[in-house]
Design a protein around this motif. Structure first.
Motif, PDB file in Angstrom:
ATOM      1  N   LEU A 148      -7.215   0.524   4.121  1.00 49.43           N
ATOM      2  CA  LEU A 148      -7.431   1.968   4.196  1.00 49.43           C
ATOM      3  C   LEU A 148      -8.074   2.485   2.908  1.00 49.43           C
ATOM      4  N   LEU A 149      -7.587   2.042   1.764  1.00 51.15           N
ATOM      5  CA  LEU A 149      -8.138   2.517   0.493  1.00 51.15           C
ATOM      6  C   LEU A 149      -9.622   2.174   0.374  1.00 51.15           C
ATOM      7  N   ARG A 150      -9.971   0.954   0.708  1.00 47.81           N
ATOM      8  CA  ARG A 150     -11.381   0.566   0.622  1.00 47.81           C
ATOM      9  C   ARG A 150     -12.214   1.292   1.660  1.00 47.81           C
ATOM     10  N   ARG A 151     -11.585   1.705   2.720  1.00 41.65           N
ATOM     11  CA  ARG A 151     -12.279   2.474   3.767  1.00 41.65           C
ATOM     12  C   ARG A 151     -12.513   3.930   3.355  1.00 41.65           C
ATOM     13  N   LEU A 152     -11.630   4.453   2.503  1.00 34.96           N
ATOM     14  CA  LEU A 152     -11.720   5.866   2.130  1.00 34.96           C
ATOM     15  C   LEU A 152     -12.787   6.146   1.084  1.00 34.96           C
ATOM     16  N   GLY A 153     -13.085   5.192   0.225  1.00 35.21           N
ATOM     17  CA  GLY A 153     -14.059   5.457  -0.819  1.00 35.21           C
ATOM     18  C   GLY A 153     -14.226   4.281  -1.744  1.00 35.21           C
ATOM     19  N   PRO A 154     -15.185   4.357  -2.658  1.00 33.41           N
ATOM     20  CA  PRO A 154     -15.474   3.235  -3.541  1.00 33.41           C
ATOM     21  C   PRO A 154     -14.389   3.042  -4.589  1.00 33.41           C
ATOM     22  N   GLY A 155     -14.365   1.829  -5.114  1.00 31.83           N
ATOM     23  CA  GLY A 155     -13.403   1.479  -6.145  1.00 31.83           C
ATOM     24  C   GLY A 155     -13.365  -0.014  -6.322  1.00 31.83           C
ATOM     25  N   THR A 156     -12.866  -0.467  -7.471  1.00 30.90           N
ATOM     26  CA  THR A 156     -12.787  -1.903  -7.748  1.00 30.90           C
ATOM     27  C   THR A 156     -11.866  -2.581  -6.744  1.00 30.90           C
ATOM     28  N   TRP A 157     -12.296  -3.724  -6.241  1.00 34.19           N
ATOM     29  CA  TRP A 157     -11.564  -4.354  -5.139  1.00 34.19           C
ATOM     30  C   TRP A 157     -10.145  -4.726  -5.512  1.00 34.19           C
ATOM     31  N   TRP A 158      -9.950  -5.238  -6.769  1.00 36.49           N
ATOM     32  CA  TRP A 158      -8.588  -5.649  -7.100  1.00 36.49           C
ATOM     33  C   TRP A 158      -7.684  -4.452  -7.354  1.00 36.49           C
ATOM     34  N   TRP A 159      -8.256  -3.305  -7.749  1.00 38.55           N
ATOM     35  CA  TRP A 159      -7.437  -2.104  -7.852  1.00 38.55           C
ATOM     36  C   TRP A 159      -6.917  -1.694  -6.472  1.00 38.55           C
ATOM     37  N   ALA A 160      -7.767  -1.844  -5.452  1.00 39.32           N
ATOM     38  CA  ALA A 160      -7.302  -1.549  -4.090  1.00 39.32           C
ATOM     39  C   ALA A 160      -6.143  -2.458  -3.710  1.00 39.32           C
ATOM     40  N   SER A 161      -6.239  -3.734  -4.088  1.00 42.19           N
ATOM     41  CA  SER A 161      -5.155  -4.678  -3.788  1.00 42.19           C
ATOM     42  C   SER A 161      -3.869  -4.291  -4.501  1.00 42.19           C
ATOM     43  N   VAL A 162      -4.018  -3.926  -5.781  1.00 40.94           N
ATOM     44  CA  VAL A 162      -2.833  -3.567  -6.565  1.00 40.94           C
ATOM     45  C   VAL A 162      -2.171  -2.310  -6.010  1.00 40.94           C
ATOM     46  N   LEU A 163      -2.973  -1.315  -5.658  1.00 39.24           N
ATOM     47  CA  LEU A 163      -2.382  -0.082  -5.117  1.00 39.24           C
ATOM     48  C   LEU A 163      -1.813  -0.315  -3.721  1.00 39.24           C
ATOM     49  N   GLY A 164      -2.474  -1.157  -2.927  1.00 37.99           N
ATOM     50  CA  GLY A 164      -1.911  -1.484  -1.617  1.00 37.99           C
ATOM     51  C   GLY A 164      -0.579  -2.184  -1.738  1.00 37.99           C
ATOM     52  N   ALA A 165      -0.486  -3.119  -2.693  1.00 36.99           N
ATOM     53  CA  ALA A 165       0.789  -3.790  -2.926  1.00 36.99           C
ATOM     54  C   ALA A 165       1.828  -2.823  -3.471  1.00 36.99           C
ATOM     55  N   SER A 166       1.413  -1.888  -4.324  1.00 35.48           N
ATOM     56  CA  SER A 166       2.352  -0.895  -4.862  1.00 35.48           C
ATOM     57  C   SER A 166       2.989  -0.083  -3.742  1.00 35.48           C
ATOM     58  N   TYR A 167       2.181   0.260  -2.747  1.00 40.95           N
ATOM     59  CA  TYR A 167       2.716   0.998  -1.594  1.00 40.95           C
ATOM     60  C   TYR A 167       3.756   0.168  -0.855  1.00 40.95           C
ATOM     61  N   ALA A 168       3.399  -1.079  -0.532  1.00 38.30           N
ATOM     62  CA  ALA A 168       4.334  -1.928   0.216  1.00 38.30           C
ATOM     63  C   ALA A 168       5.585  -2.246  -0.594  1.00 38.30           C
ATOM     64  N   LEU A 169       5.470  -2.224  -1.918  1.00 39.24           N
ATOM     65  CA  LEU A 169       6.598  -2.531  -2.797  1.00 39.24           C
ATOM     66  C   LEU A 169       7.269  -1.267  -3.333  1.00 39.24           C
ATOM     67  N   CYS A 170       7.138  -0.177  -2.616  1.00 37.57           N
ATOM     68  CA  CYS A 170       7.781   1.064  -3.034  1.00 37.57           C
ATOM     69  C   CYS A 170       9.298   0.924  -2.957  1.00 37.57           C
ATOM     70  N   GLY A 171       9.986   1.804  -3.627  1.00 39.64           N
ATOM     71  CA  GLY A 171      11.442   1.720  -3.663  1.00 39.64           C
ATOM     72  C   GLY A 171      12.078   1.792  -2.292  1.00 39.64           C
ATOM     73  N   TRP A 172      11.507   2.605  -1.417  1.00 40.69           N
ATOM     74  CA  TRP A 172      12.041   2.716  -0.048  1.00 40.69           C
ATOM     75  C   TRP A 172      11.998   1.379   0.661  1.00 40.69           C
ATOM     76  N   SER A 173      10.895   0.660   0.499  1.00 31.14           N
ATOM     77  CA  SER A 173      10.753  -0.647   1.138  1.00 31.14           C
ATOM     78  C   SER A 173      11.739  -1.654   0.576  1.00 31.14           C
ATOM     79  N   LEU A 174      11.888  -1.675  -0.744  1.00 26.48           N
ATOM     80  CA  LEU A 174      12.727  -2.680  -1.392  1.00 26.48           C
ATOM     81  C   LEU A 174      14.211  -2.382  -1.284  1.00 26.48           C
ATOM     82  N   ALA A 175      14.577  -1.101  -1.252  1.00 22.56           N
ATOM     83  CA  ALA A 175      15.992  -0.733  -1.264  1.00 22.56           C
ATOM     84  C   ALA A 175      16.543  -0.481   0.136  1.00 22.56           C
ATOM     85  N   GLU A 176      15.728   0.044   1.043  1.00 21.90           N
ATOM     86  CA  GLU A 176      16.216   0.415   2.368  1.00 21.90           C
ATOM     87  C   GLU A 176      15.554  -0.373   3.492  1.00 21.90           C
TER      88      GLU A 176
END
Length: 830
Positions: A148-176
Motif C-alpha cells: 500500500l505504501l509503495r502504491r500511495l507515492g514515491p519513497g525508498t523501497w526499504w523505508w516502505a519495508s521498515v514502515l510496513g513491518a512497523s505496522y505489523a509489529l505494532c503494540g496491538w499486534s504483539l500484545a493482543e
C-alpha cells in the motif's frame, strides 16, 4: 518506482502518467520490499518469543485466555472437519454444548482464509499450527502495508519495508493480536481496504474491489468493521489533500465515467468518489452475507454478556503505551516504533509540504486517538457495544494511520535537520508526559531514546554507499529491536495478568486417546469430563459433552444447564462439564473422563439413546432447585432430602449445590474444590461421595446459599429403565439433523437430548421445547421422527449474497457501457 532521494526542501517531481503507472505496479524492487517487510516481522516476533523462552522456543506456554479457551479448540475442530473426523458439520456441532450451531462459530473464529492451513499439521501439533498461522498473518499484514505504501507515492523501497513491518509489529499486534489470532485478519484488512479506496478513487478494479471487501469481512467481520471505518477516514483525507478527486486519472473515458473532468468540479468529484466507495463496500459486505448473516442472527440468541460502561484510560497511560516494552490489558497498545513517531512528528515542521497535507494527516492521527477515548465514538468503533474484554480493540487502525502519515512525507523527500529537531522534541515531550504512568518501564525510556537517536542519525546520513547501508541498519535495528523487546515483555507479563491453562502435552494426548477409544457416538455420548483443560474441551480432546465457550453460547443452553445444576464462568458463556448421574442418564453419557481415566456406565444401566418419549402432558417448568429440576426432566423422584441435622442416608450419594461458594467442600475424607460467585462464575452441582456413616455432615465453604441432595441410585436405575422402554430403537444423526425410529404405538412427546436452539424444525413444522430440550408431539401411528437443523440466516444470507452479486454485475455492466460511450464520443487527436 524511482527513489525519492532529493535535497531537503526542494520541490518534488511532478506526478506524470508514466510515474503513476509505475506506482501502480510492482517494480523489480517491489517483491523485494514485500519480502523484507515479512522477514523483519517474522524475525521480531519469533526473536521476542525466543528471548522470553515462550512456546515454541522454550518451556513457557502461550495458553492464556481465549487463545486456550476458544481459538486452539476451534482450530482443532476445523482440523477434524477438514479431515472428516468431526461429529457434525458446518451447520451443526454435536460435540460441544450437547449439540450447538456451528456456522456462527465458523464465521466468528475460523473463517479466515489462513485457518484451513491447520490441516497441514498433525492433530497433536495443533498449537504449533495456530502459532504458525499467527506469525504468517502478521507477516502478511506487513507485506500488505508495504504494498500500500509503495502504491500511495514515491519513497525508498526499504523505508516502505521498515514502515510496513512497523505496522505489523505494532503494540496491538504483539500484545493482543498474538493471543486473539482471528483479530489479525483485521490487521491485514486495513491496508487492503485502503488499497480498495485507492482503486475507487481512480475508478479502477471495479470487480476486484468488492471481492477484497468481501474476503476481509468474511475473514473476521469484527475487526474488518473497524478497518473499514479507518479506511474510509483515510480516503477522505486522500481526497481532501489531492488537487483532483482522482489525481492520477488522465484519460477522457475515466473522467467521463467518474465525473472528474475539469468542468465537473473537485467537490462534486469527491462526492461521487465517496458514493462509489460506499457502493463498493456495500456490495462487498453483501457478498459476505452468507457467513455474516448467520453470525449476526446467532448473536441475537446468545446468552447476554456483561453490559459495561466505557472508562477511558488516563492520558499518561495512553502516552506510555505509545512507547515500546509496556503492557496493560485496559489501555490502548499504541506502540508503533520510534521511527514512525519521529517521522509523523517531523511532518508538522516540514514547510516544503503543503500545509493542508501536513495538518490533515496530523489531524487524522489525533482524531483517531481522541475517538478512542470518547464514549460515543468508542461505541461506534466497537459496533455500539463496549467489549467485555479489552476496550481498545481498534488500536491497530491508529497504528495504520500513523504509518500512512509517516510515509506521506517521503513523497517530498527526507526531513531536514530543522524538521528532525522539531520531531525529536515532540517525541521527547510525549515520553516525558508518560512518566507518571505505572505502566512505564525503564526499558521503555531507554529503547525510545536509543531509537530516537538511531533513526534521526539515519535520516541525516548521506543516502549513498556505505552510509546508506548504515542508515538502513540503524532503522531496521530500531524497529526489530523495539518490537522483539516488546514481544518478550508481553510474553512475560501476559500469564501473570490473564487466566492461563495447561498447554497441549503428553497428558492431554493420553486423555484424547482414551476418549477416542471409548467413543460410541451416536449410541451414547462420551464426555471430556473434569478437570478441564480449557473451555471447549469436547472440541479439543474429543467426545460429546456439555462444555462449550463461544460468543454465541445460546441463552437456552445456559439457562437449561444452570437449571440442572451446571456450572459456568465468563458470566454464563463458558459452560463446564456437568458430572452427575442423573444428567448423564438424561443426555445419554455412557463414558466420561474422571480422576485420570475414562469411567464407563455400568453394564446393568446402559445409557439412554439420544431420543426418548415422555407421556402426554405439559412440559416441566423449572424452579430454583437443580435437584427438583432434574427430577422434573427425568419424570421421577430420585433425590432424598437430608435427614435432621443435614446428613444423608447411608448408601446414597451426597450432592452439594452451592453456586456462589468458593473454597473446599468436604465429606469425611472426600473433598472437592468449588469456584463460584455470580455474576462472573457459578459453581456446579458436585458430588461429595457416598454417605459412609450415619450422621456425617458435609462441610461447605462460605458464600451464598447451599443445598444438599441425597441421590438414590436404585431409584435412578428404575427411572432410566422406564424411559428406555419408551425410547427410540434407532437414531441416525447427520451433520444437519437426525432421524429416530420409535416403537410401534408410541404416543406422547419425543424429547431429543439436545438444547432447543433456534433453527430446529421437526416433521415439517416448528420444533417444541421440553425443559429446554428439543421436542415434538408424536401423533398416533408415528414410527419415525425427523428433525432438521438450519441455523437462522441460512437462507437470508445467500439471498443477500445473490443480491450483492447481481448488483456487482449490474455495476460492471453500467461502468463498461459508460466507458464505451465516453470513448466513442472522444474526438481523435490530430
Amino acid at each position: 518506482m524511482p527513489n525519492a532521494t532529493r535535497t531537503p526542501g526542494s520541490t518534488p517531481p511532478a506526478l506524470t502518467p508514466t510515474t503513476v503507472g509505475t506506482a501502480t505496479r510492482l517494480t523489480a524492487e517491489g517483491p523485494r520490499s514485500l519480502l523484507l517487510a515479512a522477514l523483519l516481522t517474522v524475525l521480531a516476533v519469533c526473536g521476542g518469543d525466543a528471548v522470553a523462552r515462550v512456546f515454541p522456543f522454550g518451556p513457557r506456554h502461550r495458553a492464556v485466555n481465549d487463545l486456550a479457551n476458544q481459538f486452539v479448540p476451534f482450530h482443532a475442530h476445523l482440523w477434524d472437519l477438514l479431515r472428516g473426523r468431526a461429529d457434525g458439520g458446518l451447520l451443526l456441532d454435536w460435540q460441544a454444548g450437547w449439540g450447538t450451531s456451528f456456522l456462527p462459530d465458523y464465521g466468528t473464529y475460523v473463517s479466515s482464509p489462513f485457518a484451513p492451513l491447520v490441516a497441514l499439521f498433525p492433530r497433536g501439533d495443533i498449537e504449533y499450527a495456530v502459532y504458525a498461522i499467527t506469525v504468517l498473518k502478521t507477516a502478511v499484514a506487513a507485506a500488505a502495508m508495504t504494498y500500500l505504501l509503495r502504491r500511495l507515492g514515491p519513497g525508498t523501497w526499504w523505508w516502505a519495508s521498515v514502515l510496513g513491518a512497523s505496522y505489523a509489529l505494532c503494540g496491538w499486534s504483539l500484545a493482543e493480536g498474538t493471543y486473539n489470532p482471528m483479530w489479525l485478519d483485521g490487521l491485514i484488512a486495513f491496508p487492503l481496504l485502503c488499497l480498495v479506496g485507492e482503486w475507487v478513487r481512480e475508478a479502477r478494479r471495479p470487480l476486484l474491489g468488492p471481492l477484497v471487501v468481501a474476503v476481509c469481512w468474511v475473514a473476521n467481520f469484527y475487526t474488518a468493521y473497524m478497518a473499514t471505518i479507518g479506511a474510509a477516514l483515510v480516503l477522505v483525507v486522500r481526497l481532501a489533500t489531492a488537487d483532483r478527486p482522482a489525481d492520477v486519472l488522465t484519460s477522457p473515458a475515466r473522467e467521463a465515467a467518474t465525473g472528474t473532468a475539469a468542468g465537473g468540479g473537485a467537490g462534486r468529484g469527491a462526492v461521487r468518489t465517496l458514493l462509489r466507495a460506499g457502493l463498493t463496500t456495500g456490495i462487498g459486505i453483501a457478498l459476505a452475507a452468507p457467513v455474516l448473516v448467520p453470525v449476526f442472527l446467532g448473536s441475537r440468541h446468545a446468552h447476554p454478556g456483561l453490559v459495561r460502561e466505557f472508562d477511558p484510560a488516563p492520558a499518561t497511560d495512553v502516552l506510555a503505551r505509545l512507547l515500546p516494552v509496556t503492557y496493560s490489558f485496559s489501555t490502548p497498545a499504541a506502540f508503533v516504533s520510534t521511527a514512525v513517531l519521529l517521522l509523523v512528528a517531523a511532518l508538522l515542521f516540514r514547510r516544503e509540504i503543503p500545509g493542508r497535507e501536513r495538518w490533515l494527516w496530523a489531524g487524522l492521527c489525533v482524531a483517531v486517538l481522541a475517538s478512542m477515548q470518547w464514549g460515543p465514538t468508542h461505541l461506534l468503533w466497537h459496533a455500539f457495544a463496549t467489549p467485555n474484554g479489552s476496550p481498545y480493540r481498534q488500536t491497530f487502525v491508529l497504528s495504520g494511520v500513523l504509518v500512512l502519515a509517516a510515509w506521506t512525507g517521503f513523497a517530498h523527500g527526507l526531513p531536514d535537520r530543522r524538521a528532525l529537531l522539531g520531531g525529536t522534541a515532540v517525541v521527547t515531550a510525549l515520553s516525558l508526559g508518560s512518566l507518571p504512568s505505572p505502566f512505564l518501564t525503564p526499558w521503555a525510556l531507554v529503547l525510545t531514546a536509543v531509537g530516537l537517536v538511531a533513526v534521526a542519525g539515519a535520516l541525516l546520513l548521506p543516502r549513498r554507499g556505505r552510509y546508506g547501508v548504515l542508515a538502513a541498519l540503524l532503522v531496521v535495528g530500531t524497529v526489530v529491536g523495539q518490537a522483539a523487546a516488546t514481544t518478550a515483555y508481553a510474553d512475560r507479563e501476559r500469564p501473570a495478568r490473564l487466566d492461563d491453562y495447561p498447554p497441549w502435552g503428553a497428558e492431554q494426548q493420553r486423555r484424547a486417546d482414551a476418549l477416542a477409544e471409548a467413543d460410541g457416538w451416536p449410541a451414547y455420548r462420551t464426555d471430556a469430563g473434569l478437570p478441564r483443560v480449557a473451555g471447549n474441551d469436547p472440541l479439543l480432546l474429543g467426545g460429546q459433552g456439555a462444555a462449550y465457550y463461544s460468543s454465541h453460547t445460546p441463552a437456552v443452553l445456559t439457562e437449561t444447564l444452570t437449571a440442572l445444576g451446571g456450572g459456568w464462568t465468563s458470566r454464563g458463556r463458558n459452560l463446564l462439564s456437568l458430572d452427575n448421574p442423573v444428567t448423564d442418564a438424561l443426555f445419554g453419557v455412557g463414558a466420561r473422563w474422571r480422576d485420570g481415566e475414562v469411567v464407563r456406565a455400568e453394564p446393568s444401566a446402559p445409557p439412554l439413546p439420544l431420543v426418548t418419549v415422555r407421556p402426554p402432558g405439559p412440559a416441566p417448568a423449572y424452579g430454583r432447585s437443580p435437584f427438583r429440576n432434574q427430577e422434573l426432566l427425568l419424570g421421577t423422584r430420585v433425590y432424598e432430602a437430608p435427614r435432621a441435622g443435614g446428613a444423608c442416608r447411608v448408601g446414597t450419594e451426597v450432592f452439594l449445590w452451592a453456586p456462589d461458594a468458593t473454597g473446599t467442600a468436604r465429606l469425611g475424607t472426600y473433598e472437592t474444590r468449588l469456584l463460584g460467585g455470580r455474576p462472573k462464575r457459578l459453581a456446579a452441582l458436585t458430588s461429595l461421595g457416598t454417605q459412609q456413616r450415619e450422621g456425617a455432615k458435609p462441610q461447605v465453604p462460605r458464600g451464598g446459599k447451599a443445598e444438599i441432595g441425597c441421590l438414590d441410585h436404585d431409584r435412578l436405575r428404575t427411572a432410566v429403565a422406564g424411559l428406555r422402554s419408551r425410547a427410540a430403537t434407532r437414531v441416525d444423526v447427520r451433520s444437519d439433523g437426525l432421524t429416530a425410529t420409535l416403537p410401534p404405538g408410541t404416543k406422547g412427546t419425543a424429547v431429543v437430548a439436545a438444547p432447543r436452539i433456534a433453527g430446529w424444525r421437526c416433521e415439517g413444522g416448528k420444533a417444541g421445547s421440553y425443559g429446554g430440550l428439543l421436542a415434538l408431539d408424536v401423533r398416533p401411528g408415528t414410527t419415525t421422527v425427523t428433525c432438521d437443523f438450519r441455523p437462522p440466516g441460512l437462507r437470508a444470507g445467500p439471498a443477500a449474497g445473490a443480491a450483492g452479486a447481481l448488483l456487482l454485475t449490474a455495476s460492471l455492466w453500467l461502468g463498461a457501457r459508460t466507458r464505451r460511450r465516453a470513448e466513442g464520443s472522444t474526438p481523435l487527436s490530430p
